[in-house]
Design a protein around this motif. Structure first.
Motif, PDB file in Angstrom:
ATOM      1  N   VAL A 753       4.808   0.652  -3.626  1.00  0.00           N
ATOM      2  CA  VAL A 753       5.330   1.098  -2.350  1.00  0.00           C
ATOM      3  C   VAL A 753       4.260   0.892  -1.284  1.00  0.00           C
ATOM      4  N   ARG A 754       4.685   0.375  -0.134  1.00  0.00           N
ATOM      5  CA  ARG A 754       3.703  -0.035   0.871  1.00  0.00           C
ATOM      6  C   ARG A 754       2.831   1.115   1.332  1.00  0.00           C
ATOM      7  N   HIS A 755       3.390   2.310   1.468  1.00  0.00           N
ATOM      8  CA  HIS A 755       2.556   3.412   1.960  1.00  0.00           C
ATOM      9  C   HIS A 755       1.467   3.757   0.957  1.00  0.00           C
ATOM     10  N   LYS A 756       1.722   3.482  -0.334  1.00  0.00           N
ATOM     11  CA  LYS A 756       0.678   3.725  -1.332  1.00  0.00           C
ATOM     12  C   LYS A 756      -0.422   2.664  -1.231  1.00  0.00           C
ATOM     13  N   ILE A 757      -0.018   1.426  -0.998  1.00  0.00           N
ATOM     14  CA  ILE A 757      -1.016   0.370  -0.805  1.00  0.00           C
ATOM     15  C   ILE A 757      -1.908   0.706   0.385  1.00  0.00           C
ATOM     16  N   CYS A 758      -1.297   1.081   1.487  1.00  0.00           N
ATOM     17  CA  CYS A 758      -2.086   1.399   2.684  1.00  0.00           C
ATOM     18  C   CYS A 758      -2.973   2.612   2.461  1.00  0.00           C
ATOM     19  N   SER A 759      -2.477   3.597   1.729  1.00  0.00           N
ATOM     20  CA  SER A 759      -3.293   4.765   1.406  1.00  0.00           C
ATOM     21  C   SER A 759      -4.482   4.367   0.536  1.00  0.00           C
ATOM     22  N   ALA A 760      -4.222   3.509  -0.466  1.00  0.00           N
ATOM     23  CA  ALA A 760      -5.314   3.049  -1.335  1.00  0.00           C
ATOM     24  C   ALA A 760      -6.356   2.281  -0.535  1.00  0.00           C
ATOM     25  N   LEU A 761      -5.897   1.402   0.358  1.00  0.00           N
ATOM     26  CA  LEU A 761      -6.834   0.622   1.170  1.00  0.00           C
ATOM     27  C   LEU A 761      -7.623   1.519   2.117  1.00  0.00           C
ATOM     28  N   VAL A 804     -15.164  -8.759  -1.406  1.00  0.00           N
ATOM     29  CA  VAL A 804     -15.055  -8.100  -0.103  1.00  0.00           C
ATOM     30  C   VAL A 804     -14.208  -8.938   0.856  1.00  0.00           C
ATOM     31  N   TYR A 805     -14.412 -10.256   0.872  1.00  0.00           N
ATOM     32  CA  TYR A 805     -13.596 -11.097   1.745  1.00  0.00           C
ATOM     33  C   TYR A 805     -12.117 -11.029   1.335  1.00  0.00           C
ATOM     34  N   GLY A 806     -11.835 -10.976   0.027  1.00  0.00           N
ATOM     35  CA  GLY A 806     -10.455 -10.819  -0.427  1.00  0.00           C
ATOM     36  C   GLY A 806      -9.889  -9.466  -0.039  1.00  0.00           C
ATOM     37  N   LEU A 807     -10.700  -8.416  -0.152  1.00  0.00           N
ATOM     38  CA  LEU A 807     -10.293  -7.086   0.284  1.00  0.00           C
ATOM     39  C   LEU A 807      -9.960  -7.088   1.775  1.00  0.00           C
ATOM     40  N   ALA A 808     -10.804  -7.734   2.556  1.00  0.00           N
ATOM     41  CA  ALA A 808     -10.534  -7.831   3.992  1.00  0.00           C
ATOM     42  C   ALA A 808      -9.205  -8.541   4.249  1.00  0.00           C
ATOM     43  N   ALA A 809      -8.899  -9.550   3.429  1.00  0.00           N
ATOM     44  CA  ALA A 809      -7.648 -10.289   3.609  1.00  0.00           C
ATOM     45  C   ALA A 809      -6.437  -9.396   3.365  1.00  0.00           C
ATOM     46  N   MET A 811      -6.323  -6.183   3.604  1.00  0.00           N
ATOM     47  CA  MET A 811      -6.275  -5.233   4.715  1.00  0.00           C
ATOM     48  C   MET A 811      -5.571  -5.854   5.926  1.00  0.00           C
ATOM     49  N   ILE A 812      -5.901  -7.101   6.230  1.00  0.00           N
ATOM     50  CA  ILE A 812      -5.271  -7.781   7.369  1.00  0.00           C
ATOM     51  C   ILE A 812      -3.778  -7.960   7.113  1.00  0.00           C
ATOM     52  N   HIS A 813      -3.428  -8.391   5.894  1.00  0.00           N
ATOM     53  CA  HIS A 813      -2.006  -8.539   5.556  1.00  0.00           C
ATOM     54  C   HIS A 813      -1.248  -7.232   5.769  1.00  0.00           C
ATOM     55  N   GLU A 814      -1.893  -6.110   5.480  1.00  0.00           N
ATOM     56  CA  GLU A 814      -1.214  -4.818   5.549  1.00  0.00           C
ATOM     57  C   GLU A 814      -1.380  -4.129   6.899  1.00  0.00           C
ATOM     58  N   GLY A 815      -1.852  -4.863   7.895  1.00  0.00           N
ATOM     59  CA  GLY A 815      -1.919  -4.315   9.238  1.00  0.00           C
ATOM     60  C   GLY A 815      -3.195  -3.565   9.569  1.00  0.00           C
ATOM     61  N   MET A 816      -4.177  -3.579   8.659  1.00  0.00           N
ATOM     62  CA  MET A 816      -5.444  -2.875   8.895  1.00  0.00           C
ATOM     63  C   MET A 816      -6.498  -3.874   9.358  1.00  0.00           C
ATOM     64  N   LEU A 817      -6.258  -4.457  10.521  1.00  0.00           N
ATOM     65  CA  LEU A 817      -7.076  -5.577  10.960  1.00  0.00           C
ATOM     66  C   LEU A 817      -8.505  -5.166  11.296  1.00  0.00           C
ATOM     67  N   GLU A 818      -8.648  -4.100  12.047  1.00  0.00           N
ATOM     68  CA  GLU A 818     -10.006  -3.661  12.397  1.00  0.00           C
ATOM     69  C   GLU A 818     -10.811  -3.322  11.154  1.00  0.00           C
ATOM     70  N   GLU A 819     -10.163  -2.597  10.228  1.00  0.00           N
ATOM     71  CA  GLU A 819     -10.866  -2.226   9.006  1.00  0.00           C
ATOM     72  C   GLU A 819     -11.259  -3.467   8.201  1.00  0.00           C
ATOM     73  N   GLY A 820     -10.354  -4.445   8.138  1.00  0.00           N
ATOM     74  CA  GLY A 820     -10.655  -5.660   7.394  1.00  0.00           C
ATOM     75  C   GLY A 820     -11.824  -6.416   7.978  1.00  0.00           C
TER      76      GLY A 820
END
Length: 916
Positions: A753-761, A804-809, A811-820
């Protein structure tokens, strides 16, 4: 020194506030926040620069450093002695077995171990952009100008600075030499007849791979030299990108009120500083080649070793107002005052005819090439040099087979191509530069992207070329099918894509000497599939053929102490071999673990197959790979021991984190498993296999429920489900499966579920990033929920740059651009600006003290960030840059076409197209 703010325009740093947004306005906000910073990181690299000269045509973005800079932090490589006491006790058996194996390999067999835990390469904070195209060998030039890292024998590195390899400038006014200087800050004990010690505070180096610039203001002369280094590394080009050549263009700015005559001299030793330079039999000769109305002249340095002989060639293009002269041979020892005096007398060399005699054993020989031109008062002129090396036929360490490099398709296999290579380079490099500029321009001109990212994206690409890379033609008698014919549901013996585009391999790392290490290629593969997709698919066919093959030879695996087969059928190999042995022929050079029981390799193959299909729309590829995907997933099923639809780890380090134990279902392997099952459902529908679809759909439903029940803790996915003390550690890479789904155009509620992915990130960002090293060093692999690193293994408290670069990717896919962006920036600043690891990005570093495995494959995953940026834009905007071409019908995105031309009568070999 004097600080010149304009030198740092567009290079930024600073603190990024953490906010929740999902739109691309993130980028603009991030940029504004960054520009409020103090530019401290990059400014420090330039703090001793005392000239106000900006150089000729040097771009704004890239990695920039003053030649006088010295890095304060001196890290040491991780070695056996750095293992903690608790881990030593846990791995004492491995240590004893490794020591025995290491002794046999190095002392008895006289071979280099694939990983040397006792003789790691020490950190030298000197490297710049490597020279040459893909797969023909490389020569690395340091940022101070030295020729210092060599990979001419395929996959085998030699780290030696050859001090006589230099550029020298001679200025003449009114027939008199007024200034002559070696353009080097070194003051060596040899060659004392030369004028050494150029003042590094006046000069700087700027890299934006595959080009680099060095700016030399000449003290007291009112003259500035800008040396531009160009290598033919061109996306979607499969001809010129394979050439072992580089061009140096010297732009000369004369700011005096009187004209000058300026000469540049290049000196090169016949060899690479290796002991075989003194083996005898090497010789040099001048040459002249005229073709298609253009002429080049230079010197050929024939390096006549028994194994892998080659010819090094330095050349210049003949033009009406250029004077080319040479010295065929001189001894690069003693003072070399005669050569120096020859140039200083009249700005040119004697240019003797005829070849030099072969060297005697124990002797070295060098050659020199000088090019001169007039430069008007308050005017500009330029000089061009090329460097080429022709080693068309290669053998690996076993000497069993001869392989033919890719570039021979266009320049022949007779070892006589160096003049033609030089001619082609000098007459085509401007086309190469246009293609490079067209490719890079959309990203460089995007003002919403931070400058550190632009530098990182292009400069990390060096590893595609300098990863011990080989690119060979497929021999007529080769069979890559693994013995299973296409009519039996297998592969063709010679897949069309390998026949047309050749075979490609690159090392896991310059110190971890295994080709196409597949668990790591999973991350790095984004660079290939986005920029040279035919090579990515060629590599996949090779891996697929290895999947269905087997090697029952029993050998000892060092971790378990048990004997097991080298290669088991229907599992993905760890790697396709060691360049010191016979790659492709003998796979799995890695023998620490028995990787037939690793949980991630098969899954990473399936995920890459679908991602590659998604980006290329190559239906033949999908059809060929589908039975292989079915086979590896069948092999993987045995790891679901309780039949709940979710695989279990086996209580040892059975995945890419090969020093970090997982027990039972884990976030990393469980997520990869469910993502693989998801794409199997997708592929089953595409190949019209409804039975397979329903089978995998059932597994996906059951496995997703088990994954959520066993691993979700309300905020993130636990490291594993063992219930042990550290099973609830926060793993930075816990969303790797979701990352690949997003990169494949999937991911909206496929199994998580997307909200779980975003919470994990968010948990990863808050803990692994911001609670580690002040948020300035990227994401640590493992973090405890209480905010301290997980020190349970040798890898859990490391930062893996490519992860880390994959993690940033994701994050960007999931709308967390600044964090990525903030997450990835920490790695770039640490590696390139603080630790002095430019063009040797390691696999890992810890918060303090040590790093591990210089010049590593995984950081190529930064191109996954670019894919995320491209595909995360609002639908009414076109992507900023083309990623992967295809031969399918045009889609509504941008296309990049290269301007590279072949020799007359040659078939151009390029692909061009669109992202679906």
């Amino acid at each position: 020194g004097i600080h010149c703010p304009s030198l740092h325009a567009g290079i930024d740093t600073g603190q990024v506030p953490v906010r929740k947004k999902s739109s691309l306005s993130f980028l603009s906000d991030y940029r504004l926040n960054m520009e409020s910073g103090d530019n401290s990181s990059t400014a420090e690299l330039m703090s001793r620069y005392v000239s106000l000269e900006l150089g000729y045509g040097v771009p704004k973005d890239g990695w920039r450093i003053c030649l006088a800079h010295e890095f304060k932090e001196k890290r040491k490589p991780f070695q056996a002695k750095d293992v903690s006491l608790s881990n030593i006790v846990e791995h004492i058996g491995l240590g004893v077995r490794y020591l025995k194996w290491w002794y046999k390999k190095t002392q008895i067999e006289k071979k280099a171990p694939f990983i040397d835990m006792f003789r790691a390469i020490p950190l030298r904070q000197i490297y710049g952009a490597p020279l040459g195209g893909i797969g023909g060998g490389t020569i690395t030039r340091g940022w101070r100008g030295e020729f210092c890292r060599w990979q001419l024998n395929p996959g085998m590195y030699h780290y030696k600075t050859v001090i006589a390899n230099q550029f020298t400038v001679c200025l003449r006014r009114g027939g008199q030499t007024v200034y002559q200087q070696v353009l080097s800050v070194e003051r060596p004990p040899t060659l004392q007849g030369w004028n050494w010690g150029y003042c590094g505070e006046y000069a700087f180096y700027h890299a934006l791979y595959p080009r680099a610039w060095t700016v030399y203001p000449l003290p007291g002369q009112n003259v500035t030299l800008t040396c531009r280094q160009v290598s033919p590394v061109i996306p979607h080009d499969y001809q010129d990108s394979s050439l072992p050549v580089a061009v140096f263009v010297w732009d000369i700015e004369n700011k005096n009120d009187y004209p000058l005559d300026v000469s540049i001299m290049l000196t090169m030793v016949n060899g690479s500083g290796h002991k075989d330079d003194k083996s005898g039999g090497h010789w040099n000769e001048p040459f002249h080649l005229e073709k298609a109305g253009e002429s080049v002249s230079g010197v050929l340095l024939h390096h006549c070793t028994t194994v892998n002989p080659y010819t090094l060639c330095m050349a210049a293009r003949e033009q009406s107002d250029r004077e080319i002269s040479h010295q065929t041979a001189f001894s690069p020892k003693g003072t070399c005052g005669v050569l120096w005096g020859d140039l200083i007398a009249d700005g040119r060399l004697d240019s003797p005819t005829g070849s030099s005699p072969p060297t005697q054993k124990g002797e070295k020989v060098a050659a020199a090439l000088a090019v001169g031109c007039p430069v008007p008062a308050q005017g500009h002129n330029d000089l061009e040099f090329s460097l080429a090396w022709d080693m068309p036929n290669i053998t690996f360490g076993s000497r069993e087979r001869e392989h033919v490099r890719r570039y021979t398709r266009f320049f022949g296999t007779k070892a006589d191509a160096a003049p033609s290579l030089s001619h082609h380079a000098l007459t085509h490099y401007r086309l190469w530069e246009r293609s490079i500029e067209e490719w890079q321009r959309p990203i460089l001109q995007d003002s919403s992207l931070p400058s550190w990212y632009k530098s990182a994206l292009f400069n990390e690409l060096y590893f595609v070329v300098d990863g011990g890379t080989v690119w060979t033609e497929l021999p007529e008698d080769s069979d890559v099918s693994g013995g299973l014919r296409s009519e039996d549901g297998g592969l063709p013996a010679q897949p069309a894509i390998i026949k047309e585009y050749g075979r490609f391999a690159y090392l896991e790392g310059q110190e971890y000497r295994m080709y196409n290490t597949y668990d790591v290629h999973f991350y790095a593969s984004f660079a290939l599939i986005m920029l040279w997709p035919k090579l990515a698919l060629s590599l996949q066919y090779d891996i697929a053929g290895s999947v269905v093959s087997c090697d029952p030879t029993e050998r000892l695996h060092l971790m378990s102490g048990r004997n097991s087969p080298v290669k088991v059928k229907n599992v993905v190999p760890h790697d396709i071999g060691d360049p010191d042995d016979e790659p492709w022929q003998r796979v799995n050079a890695y023998l620490i673990h028995d990787t037939a029981d690793w949980k991630d390799l098969n899954l990473k193959f399936v995920l890459q197959v679908y991602r590659d299909f998604h980006l290329t729309q190559d239906t033949q590829y999908l059809q060929d790979m589908w039975p292989i995907c079915q086979a590896v997933m069948e092999s993987e099923m045995k790891f679901d021991t309780d039949g709940d639809g979710l695989i279990e780890n086996s209580g040892y380090a059975d995945q890419t984190y090969d020093g970090w134990t997982a027990t039972g279902p884990s976030a990393y392997c469980g997520g990869l498993w469910l993502a693989s099952v998801c794409v199997m459902c997708k592929m089953a529908r595409l190949v019209n296999n409804e039975a397979a679809f329903h089978r995998f759909r059932d597994i996906l439903d059951r496995g997703s429920a088990a994954f959520d029940k066993l691993l979700w803790n309300g905020q993130y996915y636990n490291y594993d489900s063992s219930g042990q003390d550290l099973s609830n550690s926060v793993m930075s890479d816990q969303c790797a499966g979701q990352w690949f789904l997003r990169a494949s155009g999937l991911g909206d509620g496929q199994f998580q579920v997307r909200h779980k992915i975003c919470s994990a990130l968010k948990s990863v960002f808050d803990l692994n990033v911001m609670s580690f090293a002040g948020g300035q060093m990227g994401a640590v692999n493992g973090m405890r929920p209480e905010g301290v690193p997980d020190h349970s293994s040798v890898q859990s408290d490391e930062v893996w740059i490519g992860v880390v670069y994959g993690l940033a990717a994701i994050m960007i896919h999931e709308g967390m651009l600044e964090e990525g962006l903030r997450t990835a920036e920490g790695c770039y600043r640490t590696v390139w600006e603080r630790l002095g690891m430019a063009f040797q990005t390691p696999e890992a570093y810890c918060e303090k003290g040590i790093y591990r495995s210089l010049a590593y494959m995984r950081p190529l995953s930064i191109w996954a960030m670019q894919l995320a940026l491209d595909t995360s834009q609002p639908r009414d905007q076109a992507p900023k840059t083309t990623t992967t071409p295809t031969d399918q019908a045009p889609q509504t995105t941008t296309t990049i076409q290269t301007a590279t031309e072949g020799e007359p009568g040659q078939k151009a070999s390029q692909d061009q197209g669109h992202i679906p």
